[in-house]
Scaffold this motif. Structure first.
Motif, PDB file in Angstrom:
ATOM      1  N   ILE A  83       0.841  -1.206   0.000  1.00 38.44           N
ATOM      2  CA  ILE A  83       0.000   0.000   0.000  1.00 38.44           C
ATOM      3  C   ILE A  83       0.877   1.257   0.000  1.00 38.44           C
ATOM      4  O   ILE A  83       1.910   1.309   0.666  1.00 38.44           O
ATOM      5  CB  ILE A  83      -0.949  -0.004   1.217  1.00 38.44           C
ATOM      6  CG1 ILE A  83      -1.824  -1.262   1.204  1.00 38.44           C
ATOM      7  CG2 ILE A  83      -1.799   1.254   1.249  1.00 38.44           C
ATOM      8  CD1 ILE A  83      -2.740  -1.384   0.005  1.00 38.44           C
ATOM      9  N   ASP A  84       0.424   2.279  -0.725  1.00 36.59           N
ATOM     10  CA  ASP A  84       1.167   3.546  -0.804  1.00 36.59           C
ATOM     11  C   ASP A  84       0.802   4.528   0.301  1.00 36.59           C
ATOM     12  O   ASP A  84       1.654   5.289   0.758  1.00 36.59           O
ATOM     13  CB  ASP A  84       0.887   4.237  -2.150  1.00 36.59           C
ATOM     14  CG  ASP A  84       1.329   3.410  -3.334  1.00 36.59           C
ATOM     15  OD1 ASP A  84       2.443   2.862  -3.297  1.00 36.59           O
ATOM     16  OD2 ASP A  84       0.547   3.306  -4.297  1.00 36.59           O
ATOM     17  N   LEU A  85      -0.474   4.549   0.694  1.00 31.80           N
ATOM     18  CA  LEU A  85      -0.949   5.541   1.661  1.00 31.80           C
ATOM     19  C   LEU A  85      -2.091   4.953   2.475  1.00 31.80           C
ATOM     20  O   LEU A  85      -2.971   4.292   1.913  1.00 31.80           O
ATOM     21  CB  LEU A  85      -1.405   6.809   0.935  1.00 31.80           C
ATOM     22  CG  LEU A  85      -1.801   8.034   1.772  1.00 31.80           C
ATOM     23  CD1 LEU A  85      -1.564   9.315   0.979  1.00 31.80           C
ATOM     24  CD2 LEU A  85      -3.261   7.997   2.230  1.00 31.80           C
ATOM     25  N   ILE A  86      -2.080   5.212   3.766  1.00 25.45           N
ATOM     26  CA  ILE A  86      -3.161   4.773   4.660  1.00 25.45           C
ATOM     27  C   ILE A  86      -3.596   5.963   5.511  1.00 25.45           C
ATOM     28  O   ILE A  86      -2.765   6.701   6.054  1.00 25.45           O
ATOM     29  CB  ILE A  86      -2.721   3.605   5.563  1.00 25.45           C
ATOM     30  CG1 ILE A  86      -2.367   2.382   4.700  1.00 25.45           C
ATOM     31  CG2 ILE A  86      -3.824   3.248   6.564  1.00 25.45           C
ATOM     32  CD1 ILE A  86      -1.856   1.194   5.484  1.00 25.45           C
ATOM     33  N   PHE A  87      -4.924   6.146   5.616  1.00 25.02           N
ATOM     34  CA  PHE A  87      -5.500   7.196   6.457  1.00 25.02           C
ATOM     35  C   PHE A  87      -6.326   6.544   7.554  1.00 25.02           C
ATOM     36  O   PHE A  87      -7.267   5.798   7.282  1.00 25.02           O
ATOM     37  CB  PHE A  87      -6.379   8.116   5.608  1.00 25.02           C
ATOM     38  CG  PHE A  87      -7.089   9.198   6.386  1.00 25.02           C
ATOM     39  CD1 PHE A  87      -6.431   9.941   7.348  1.00 25.02           C
ATOM     40  CD2 PHE A  87      -8.424   9.484   6.124  1.00 25.02           C
ATOM     41  CE1 PHE A  87      -7.076  10.951   8.055  1.00 25.02           C
ATOM     42  CE2 PHE A  87      -9.084  10.491   6.817  1.00 25.02           C
ATOM     43  CZ  PHE A  87      -8.417  11.224   7.785  1.00 25.02           C
ATOM     44  N   ILE A  88      -5.967   6.815   8.804  1.00 23.89           N
ATOM     45  CA  ILE A  88      -6.673   6.270   9.967  1.00 23.89           C
ATOM     46  C   ILE A  88      -7.549   7.361  10.580  1.00 23.89           C
ATOM     47  O   ILE A  88      -7.052   8.400  11.023  1.00 23.89           O
ATOM     48  CB  ILE A  88      -5.684   5.742  11.025  1.00 23.89           C
ATOM     49  CG1 ILE A  88      -4.789   4.645  10.434  1.00 23.89           C
ATOM     50  CG2 ILE A  88      -6.435   5.232  12.252  1.00 23.89           C
ATOM     51  CD1 ILE A  88      -3.701   4.169  11.395  1.00 23.89           C
ATOM     52  N   ASP A  89      -8.849   7.107  10.623  1.00 26.16           N
ATOM     53  CA  ASP A  89      -9.792   8.064  11.216  1.00 26.16           C
ATOM     54  C   ASP A  89     -11.023   7.282  11.673  1.00 26.16           C
ATOM     55  O   ASP A  89     -12.105   7.424  11.120  1.00 26.16           O
ATOM     56  CB  ASP A  89     -10.175   9.141  10.199  1.00 26.16           C
ATOM     57  CG  ASP A  89     -11.060  10.225  10.809  1.00 26.16           C
ATOM     58  OD1 ASP A  89     -11.141  10.303  12.048  1.00 26.16           O
ATOM     59  OD2 ASP A  89     -11.667  10.990  10.044  1.00 26.16           O
ATOM     60  N   ALA A  90     -10.841   6.456  12.693  1.00 24.56           N
ATOM     61  CA  ALA A  90     -11.904   5.560  13.136  1.00 24.56           C
ATOM     62  C   ALA A  90     -11.956   5.540  14.662  1.00 24.56           C
ATOM     63  O   ALA A  90     -11.594   6.528  15.310  1.00 24.56           O
ATOM     64  CB  ALA A  90     -11.678   4.164  12.550  1.00 24.56           C
ATOM     65  N   ASP A  91     -12.424   4.444  15.246  1.00 31.59           N
ATOM     66  CA  ASP A  91     -12.556   4.348  16.699  1.00 31.59           C
ATOM     67  C   ASP A  91     -11.188   4.439  17.364  1.00 31.59           C
ATOM     68  O   ASP A  91     -10.262   3.723  17.028  1.00 31.59           O
ATOM     69  CB  ASP A  91     -13.263   3.047  17.088  1.00 31.59           C
ATOM     70  CG  ASP A  91     -12.532   1.823  16.581  1.00 31.59           C
ATOM     71  OD1 ASP A  91     -12.345   1.705  15.341  1.00 31.59           O
ATOM     72  OD2 ASP A  91     -12.122   0.986  17.406  1.00 31.59           O
ATOM     73  N   LYS A  92     -11.069   5.350  18.314  1.00 31.85           N
ATOM     74  CA  LYS A  92      -9.769   5.662  18.906  1.00 31.85           C
ATOM     75  C   LYS A  92      -9.162   4.509  19.713  1.00 31.85           C
ATOM     76  O   LYS A  92      -7.949   4.311  19.652  1.00 31.85           O
ATOM     77  CB  LYS A  92      -9.856   6.925  19.779  1.00 31.85           C
ATOM     78  CG  LYS A  92     -10.499   8.125  19.087  1.00 31.85           C
ATOM     79  CD  LYS A  92      -9.989   8.349  17.667  1.00 31.85           C
ATOM     80  CE  LYS A  92     -10.861   9.366  16.956  1.00 31.85           C
ATOM     81  NZ  LYS A  92     -10.763   9.292  15.495  1.00 31.85           N
ATOM     82  N   PRO A  93      -9.947   3.723  20.465  1.00 34.10           N
ATOM     83  CA  PRO A  93      -9.327   2.631  21.219  1.00 34.10           C
ATOM     84  C   PRO A  93      -8.567   1.628  20.354  1.00 34.10           C
ATOM     85  O   PRO A  93      -7.663   0.951  20.845  1.00 34.10           O
ATOM     86  CB  PRO A  93     -10.524   1.972  21.923  1.00 34.10           C
ATOM     87  CG  PRO A  93     -11.498   3.086  22.102  1.00 34.10           C
ATOM     88  CD  PRO A  93     -11.373   3.902  20.849  1.00 34.10           C
ATOM     89  N   SER A  94      -8.882   1.551  19.061  1.00 35.63           N
ATOM     90  CA  SER A  94      -8.206   0.596  18.175  1.00 35.63           C
ATOM     91  C   SER A  94      -7.048   1.223  17.410  1.00 35.63           C
ATOM     92  O   SER A  94      -6.439   0.550  16.564  1.00 35.63           O
ATOM     93  CB  SER A  94      -9.217   0.014  17.171  1.00 35.63           C
ATOM     94  OG  SER A  94     -10.238  -0.701  17.827  1.00 35.63           O
TER      95      SER A  94
END
Length: 221
Positions: free
Chosen positions: A138-149
């Motif tokens: 993968i070239d790019l990953i954006f994380i914007d989900a449940d904070k505990p995970s």
């Protein structure tokens, strides 16, 4: 959120907003529809952060992108529109209702063929990708989900990213709560620990950009 934790004067905030390029109508309509969702609308990134992410996708020429947490699809719309021809963006979310909103706008913007939506817990989706495609795919990953995970997402993301790949993590300043020792709720504690971990992690070169609610930008070494 848009710059909620920074001490901008109203005049400076208005000035910065005025320097953004004209917003395509489809993006403005998606933001407007999301705004009526009440408190949940705060989950959507602002147009200033969207413009930064658009630039990063263009600069990295990211052809394979994973988004962890899709909501109504605004950030995916931005990134898919900036991808090179033939690119693919895989989105992960568990909410059918908000994902349905996303699909409407992706079709209207003409980027639906670039986006593959996977409904279900993101950790399972990421593990399946690692099993099928292997690491460094993968070239790019954006994380914007449940904070505990977030830590689990971070570790899997580093496996999926190629060397030189880009990792974006949203909400890492968490309205300033990460700097407040009295804030000990689970989400704040997880984000604070992850920020400290990334600062020491030799696997990445990273910086927290004070935009929106804090955006960590990291390159895999």
């Amino acid at each position: 959120m848009s710059r909620s934790f920074l001490d901008f004067t109203p005049a400076l905030g208005a000035y910065l907003d005025a320097q953004l390029p004209p917003e395509p109508a489809v993006e403005a309509r998606l933001r407007a529809e999301t705004a009526v969702l009440g408190e949940r609308s705060r989950m959507q990134i602002g147009p200033d952060q969207a413009q930064l992410m658009r630039l990063l996708v263009l600069a990295f020429q990211a052809r394979r992108i994973v988004e962890i947490g899709t909501f109504t699809g605004y950030s995916a719309l931005i990134m898919a529109g900036a991808m090179p021809t033939g690119g693919k963006l895989i989105t992960c979310d568990v909410e059918e209702e908000t994902t349905a909103i996303a699909h409407r706008y992706w079709r209207e913007a003409g980027v639906a063929d670039r986006i593959e939506s996977r409904l279900g817990p993101a950790i399972g989706t990421l593990d399946a990708m690692l099993a099928k495609d292997g690491p460094s795919s993968i070239d790019l990953i954006f994380i914007d989900a449940d904070k505990p995970s977030y830590d689990a997402y971070y570790e899997r993301s580093l496996k999926l990213l190629r060397v030189g790949g880009l990792l974006l993590i949203d909400n890492t300043l968490w309205s300033g709560k990460v700097a407040d020792p009295s804030a000990q709720d689970e989400s704040t504690s997880v984000l604070r620990a992850l920020n400290e971990k990334i600062a020491r992690d030799t696997r990445v070169t990273a910086s927290i950009v004070p935009i929106g609610d804090g955006l960590t930008v990291a390159v895999k070494n």
